[in-house]
Design a protein around this motif. Sequence first.
Motif, PDB file in Angstrom:
ATOM      1  N   GLY A 212       0.806  -1.215   0.000  1.00  0.00           N
ATOM      2  CA  GLY A 212       0.000   0.000   0.000  1.00  0.00           C
ATOM      3  C   GLY A 212       0.837   1.263   0.000  1.00  0.00           C
ATOM      4  N   LEU A 213       0.253   2.321  -0.498  1.00  0.00           N
ATOM      5  CA  LEU A 213       0.836   3.658  -0.464  1.00  0.00           C
ATOM      6  C   LEU A 213      -0.142   4.554   0.287  1.00  0.00           C
ATOM      7  N   ILE A 214       0.311   5.086   1.408  1.00  0.00           N
ATOM      8  CA  ILE A 214      -0.541   5.929   2.239  1.00  0.00           C
ATOM      9  C   ILE A 214      -0.149   7.384   1.992  1.00  0.00           C
ATOM     10  N   PRO A 234      -9.331   9.795   0.980  1.00  0.00           N
ATOM     11  CA  PRO A 234      -8.128   9.157   0.424  1.00  0.00           C
ATOM     12  C   PRO A 234      -7.459   8.192   1.394  1.00  0.00           C
ATOM     13  N   ARG A 235      -7.368   8.566   2.681  1.00  0.00           N
ATOM     14  CA  ARG A 235      -6.720   7.668   3.647  1.00  0.00           C
ATOM     15  C   ARG A 235      -7.513   6.385   3.827  1.00  0.00           C
ATOM     16  N   SER A 236      -8.833   6.502   3.915  1.00  0.00           N
ATOM     17  CA  SER A 236      -9.662   5.304   4.092  1.00  0.00           C
ATOM     18  C   SER A 236      -9.518   4.369   2.904  1.00  0.00           C
ATOM     19  N   GLU A 237      -9.519   4.929   1.714  1.00  0.00           N
ATOM     20  CA  GLU A 237      -9.374   4.095   0.520  1.00  0.00           C
ATOM     21  C   GLU A 237      -7.992   3.453   0.459  1.00  0.00           C
ATOM     22  N   ALA A 426       3.180   8.395   4.000  1.00  0.00           N
ATOM     23  CA  ALA A 426       3.361   9.846   3.857  1.00  0.00           C
ATOM     24  C   ALA A 426       3.813  10.228   2.456  1.00  0.00           C
ATOM     25  N   VAL A 427       3.187   9.639   1.457  1.00  0.00           N
ATOM     26  CA  VAL A 427       3.550   9.909   0.065  1.00  0.00           C
ATOM     27  C   VAL A 427       2.832  11.179  -0.395  1.00  0.00           C
ATOM     28  N   TYR A 438      -0.770   3.020  -7.883  1.00  0.00           N
ATOM     29  CA  TYR A 438      -1.565   3.754  -6.895  1.00  0.00           C
ATOM     30  C   TYR A 438      -2.758   4.367  -7.573  1.00  0.00           C
ATOM     31  N   GLY A 439      -3.925   4.217  -6.911  1.00  0.00           N
ATOM     32  CA  GLY A 439      -5.116   4.866  -7.454  1.00  0.00           C
ATOM     33  C   GLY A 439      -6.262   4.667  -6.506  1.00  0.00           C
TER      34      GLY A 439
END
Length: 456
Positions: A212-214, A234-237, A426-427, A438-439
């Motif tokens: 994952g990318l957060i 965005p964070r939840s997804e 933290a991206v 990422y999407g």
Amino acid sequence: MDLAYFLRLLFRNWLLILISLIIGVAAAVLVTANTPPKYAAAITMMAKTTKVNKLDVVTPVSLQQVKSYANLLSSRRLISRIVDTEAEISAVQQNIAAQAIPDTLLLQATVSNADPVRAKQLAGALGVEFAKMVDEMERLNPKKPSGVTVMVVDQPTVPSAPVSPRPLVNVAYGALIALFVGVGSIFLRDRLDTTVKSSEMLQRLSQSYTLGLIGYEKAARRRPLIAGDGASSPRSEAYRSLSANLRFIDIDRQRKSLVITSCLPHEGKSSTAANLAITLAQAGRRVIVIDGNLRRPRMQDYFGIEDMVGLTDVLLGKVGLGEAIHRRVDLGLHVLPSGQIPPNPSELLGSRRMGHVLEELAKSFDMVIIDTPPLPAGTDAATLAAACDGAILVVRYGKTRHEHVLHAKELLSSVGARMVGTVLNAVPARARRCDDGYGHGAESQTKREAMVPVSG
């Protein structure tokens, strides 16, 4: 590094390239505006001979002679005949370009000056005095005519337009230099920067999947949990994608316990552990999150638990396991806080009692999530990872270095623990747009990313 990587690098730094171009063009315009114009007047001459040999055949002027005459055109001796002061001689000499036109007997002299009329006058005077000097030099007998004469082929004229500065050329050069400097600095900075800034690089270093990318959010420090965020935030997804990707790791082996750790402090491992637990609970799974960080516990504050009883008390036999577990009905999960901070956390976490606690919880819950200290902080994280079904390594974008990831991988391998995947935390938004895989809500893409084996 392939072409796609460099293109993404340029796209991420497009603003720097644009600023470089603007500065380069502005500098070129400024230099052009402050450069006084110069006008050039040219005169073309031909050297011919009247020398006759014993057979009455005219001896032509050699090309070597013509080249010598070209050097004479810019000599101080000649220039001193058309101007008076030493300063003028030096100035005119620096602004004369003389050449012998190849394979001909023609000579051309170009005189540059800020005044177009003055440029024409100097070029004309140069032609007159040059003809006299050649006549003097080639005259062997003062009483006889010279064997070489110089005639003017093209008289100089008053130039109508300056030869410099050239605005379009200057702007083009300024833009090219700025582009070269901007792109070069981007590549140099990228080569010197050893921090992790892409999921592709993280996969290569860890030899594991990037689960994952957060994204980076300013409010995350004040509100670390996604419980108050909307379902489509965005964070939840991002955390839903993380929990979904976990299902595709070793499908034939059901993982019941996972350690969440990091290479360095303040990389977001505790918030990742808490939010992953929340997301799994929202998906209908029975989840418990354990605060295994007995050095700097965070789960008690995250979940608003006031009771100081926790894991330490269970391991010391002061209370039973059921008494130390707190249920968050609103979040649909259970929390086992750290309890009192002990003087010997490594011994407690590596004890048989800890192994029994993990076994008991694995029977009662679908997933046991354990937050631990960073790997280099001691043996706590590695010890727990060896006792669990695997570890997830949290890496902070632009902070964690390549060597940190490699060291963490070695620490886990040394105790027989398996790194099941990594999380890039933290991206920045601009980096997320450039990073493959990422999407928001792109489930098929994240599945593909999780299942693609690491090359090399």
